[in-house]
Each structure stands twice: as C-alpha cells, then as structure tokens.
Scaffold this active site. Sequence first.
Site, PDB file in Angstrom:
ATOM      1  CG  ASP A 223     -51.269 -93.670 -27.009  1.00 15.88           C
ATOM      2  OD1 ASP A 223     -50.252 -94.324 -27.234  1.00 15.88           O
ATOM      3  OD2 ASP A 223     -52.016 -93.924 -26.051  1.00 15.88           O
TER       4      ASP A 223
ATOM      5  CG  PHE B 232     -55.719 -95.147 -19.345  1.00 19.62           C
ATOM      6  CD1 PHE B 232     -55.927 -95.834 -20.536  1.00 19.62           C
ATOM      7  CD2 PHE B 232     -56.717 -94.301 -18.890  1.00 19.62           C
ATOM      8  CE1 PHE B 232     -57.109 -95.691 -21.243  1.00 19.62           C
ATOM      9  CE2 PHE B 232     -57.907 -94.140 -19.600  1.00 19.62           C
ATOM     10  CZ  PHE B 232     -58.105 -94.842 -20.777  1.00 19.62           C
TER      11      PHE B 232
ATOM     12  CD  GLU C  70     -56.700 -85.939 -31.567  1.00 20.98           C
ATOM     13  OE1 GLU C  70     -57.308 -85.756 -30.490  1.00 20.98           O
ATOM     14  OE2 GLU C  70     -56.884 -86.930 -32.283  1.00 20.98           O
ATOM     15  CG  ASP C  71     -57.681 -85.796 -26.393  1.00 18.03           C
ATOM     16  OD1 ASP C  71     -57.665 -85.949 -27.625  1.00 18.03           O
ATOM     17  OD2 ASP C  71     -58.105 -86.665 -25.623  1.00 18.03           O
TER      18      ASP C  71
ATOM     19  NE  ARG D 266     -65.498 -88.043 -23.112  1.00 22.57           N
ATOM     20  CZ  ARG D 266     -64.660 -88.574 -23.985  1.00 22.57           C
ATOM     21  NH1 ARG D 266     -63.486 -88.015 -24.216  1.00 22.57           N
ATOM     22  NH2 ARG D 266     -64.971 -89.669 -24.635  1.00 22.57           N
TER      23      ARG D 266
HETATM   24  C1  PRP Z   1     -58.109 -90.534 -28.402  1.00 24.20           C
HETATM   25  C2  PRP Z   1     -57.526 -89.156 -28.665  1.00 24.20           C
HETATM   26  C3  PRP Z   1     -56.959 -89.280 -30.055  1.00 24.20           C
HETATM   27  C4  PRP Z   1     -56.552 -90.736 -30.130  1.00 24.20           C
HETATM   28  C5  PRP Z   1     -55.056 -90.819 -29.997  1.00 24.20           C
HETATM   29  O1  PRP Z   1     -59.387 -90.580 -28.935  1.00 24.20           O
HETATM   30  O2  PRP Z   1     -58.495 -88.148 -28.586  1.00 24.20           O
HETATM   31  O3  PRP Z   1     -57.914 -88.971 -31.048  1.00 24.20           O
HETATM   32  O4  PRP Z   1     -57.208 -91.427 -29.053  1.00 24.20           O
HETATM   33  O5  PRP Z   1     -54.608 -92.139 -30.001  1.00 24.20           O
HETATM   34  P1  PRP Z   1     -53.625 -92.722 -31.107  1.00 24.20           P
HETATM   35  O6  PRP Z   1     -52.510 -91.759 -31.315  1.00 24.20           O
HETATM   36  O7  PRP Z   1     -53.136 -94.009 -30.466  1.00 24.20           O
HETATM   37  O8  PRP Z   1     -54.412 -92.991 -32.357  1.00 24.20           O
HETATM   38  P2  PRP Z   1     -60.495 -91.684 -28.564  1.00 24.20           P
HETATM   39  O9  PRP Z   1     -60.600 -92.675 -29.675  1.00 24.20           O
HETATM   40  O10 PRP Z   1     -60.223 -92.213 -27.193  1.00 24.20           O
HETATM   41  O11 PRP Z   1     -61.861 -90.878 -28.609  1.00 24.20           O
HETATM   42  P3  PRP Z   1     -62.389 -89.652 -27.703  1.00 24.20           P
HETATM   43  O12 PRP Z   1     -61.503 -88.460 -28.013  1.00 24.20           O
HETATM   44  O13 PRP Z   1     -63.771 -89.445 -28.194  1.00 24.20           O
HETATM   45  O14 PRP Z   1     -62.308 -90.067 -26.256  1.00 24.20           O
END
Ligand code: PRP
Length: 186
Positions: free
Chosen positions: A100, A149, A96-97, A162
């Site tokens: 949160d 953010f 994961e990136d 990105r």
């Molecule tokens: C982001 C990130 C995680 C998630 C984390 O994805 O890549 O998957 O949010 O947040 P959380 O812990 O509050 O659930 P996003 O839905 O923004 O999609 P993306 O990776 O395609 O930008």
Amino acid sequence: MEKIEPLIPGPKIEARVQELGREISSDYKGLQLILVSILKGSFLFLADLTRAIDVPHEIDFLSVSSYGTSTHSSGVVRLLKDLGTNIEGRDVLVVEDIVDTGLTWQYIRNNLFTRNPLSLRIVTLLDKRGRRLVDVPVDYVGFVIPDRFVVGYGLDYMERYRNLPYIGALDDNSLQGSGKENHFKN
Ligand code: PRP
C-alpha cells in the site's frame, strides 16, 4: 455489519496465482529459493502460491505489524516474529498480500538486506500503488487495485474477514461510522 462489495472473485485469484507460480518457477529454476511469508495477511496467498511453484523451495515466516487494528497508517513497523532461517546467500522472495504505502516493504527490505541474501524480491497479490509513499521496487504483482479498503483472502478489517474466499471492498460508509474516514488503510 459492514457491507462488502466483491472486487476479485475466488476463481480469478486462483488463475492469477497459478500464473505467478509459473513465472516464479521459471525465474528461480536452479536457484536457492526461499519464500518469506509476511504474517498474518499473506497466509492464504502463501498456501496457494507454494503449491503453484514447481521448483524446490523452502518457506519461512516473518511477522510484522504496521497498523495494529487501526485502519490508518502509523508509519511505524514492528517486528513481532523473526525468521528461523539464515538467509545469507539465499534467493529470498518475500510474499505479501498487499503493498500500500510501501512502508512495510521498505522496512522489511532494509532489514533483510543486512543479512546478505544473494537476491531479494517481493511478490504481492495486491498493489495499491496509487497510495505509495516511498519508492520501493515491487517485482511480481497479482492485481493492481484502486484505493479501497479491501478484505478477504487473508486481509482483515479489525481481524475479521480473513477467511473470505474472494477479495472484497468495504463500503466507505461502514468505516465512516467508526470515525476512520480518513486514509483508509490495509
Ligand atoms: C498489511 C499488509 C502489509 C502492509 C502493507 O499488514 O499485510 O504488510 O499492511 O501496507 P503498507 O504498504 O502501507 O506498509 P498489516 O499491518 O495490516 O498486518 P496483517 O497482515 O497482520 O493484517
């Protein structure tokens, strides 16, 4: 145009990814490792991490969307693209990136557990643990970050940034103007 404050420079990310690669290589020696990259945000981290891991492994992709183009959590996770691999009996490491609120990881974890992997862990480049809403274990962490953010190195704001080679924080005022001042989300 939003103002972006540099938070983690590219070379620092590169060094930390190398360290994570070494740690993961040692932990998964002789195991049936498969990296499961969660799209879209983790695509750059996956690309660098896979090259920093020197034990045999496969990669696959899972696409989920928790927030769409919004900056706040809806708490709803949608599965957009499933794995092509059967992970039964495999040692699965989710890439994961950012973690949160933890809602996305909790959803993915519950979903993948039903497929009977031998083990299931996560490596996340960023951990915004101050905002966690659910108590899910997070195994490998690149950087713990404050409640800002963040964009860059795979992470977006409205699908932009990105491609930045570093992690930056969006200026709060940039978001306030768009009426998204509460619960800044990644
Ligand atoms: C982001 C990130 C995680 C998630 C984390 O994805 O890549 O998957 O949010 O947040 P959380 O812990 O509050 O659930 P996003 O839905 O923004 O999609 P993306 O990776 O395609 O930008």
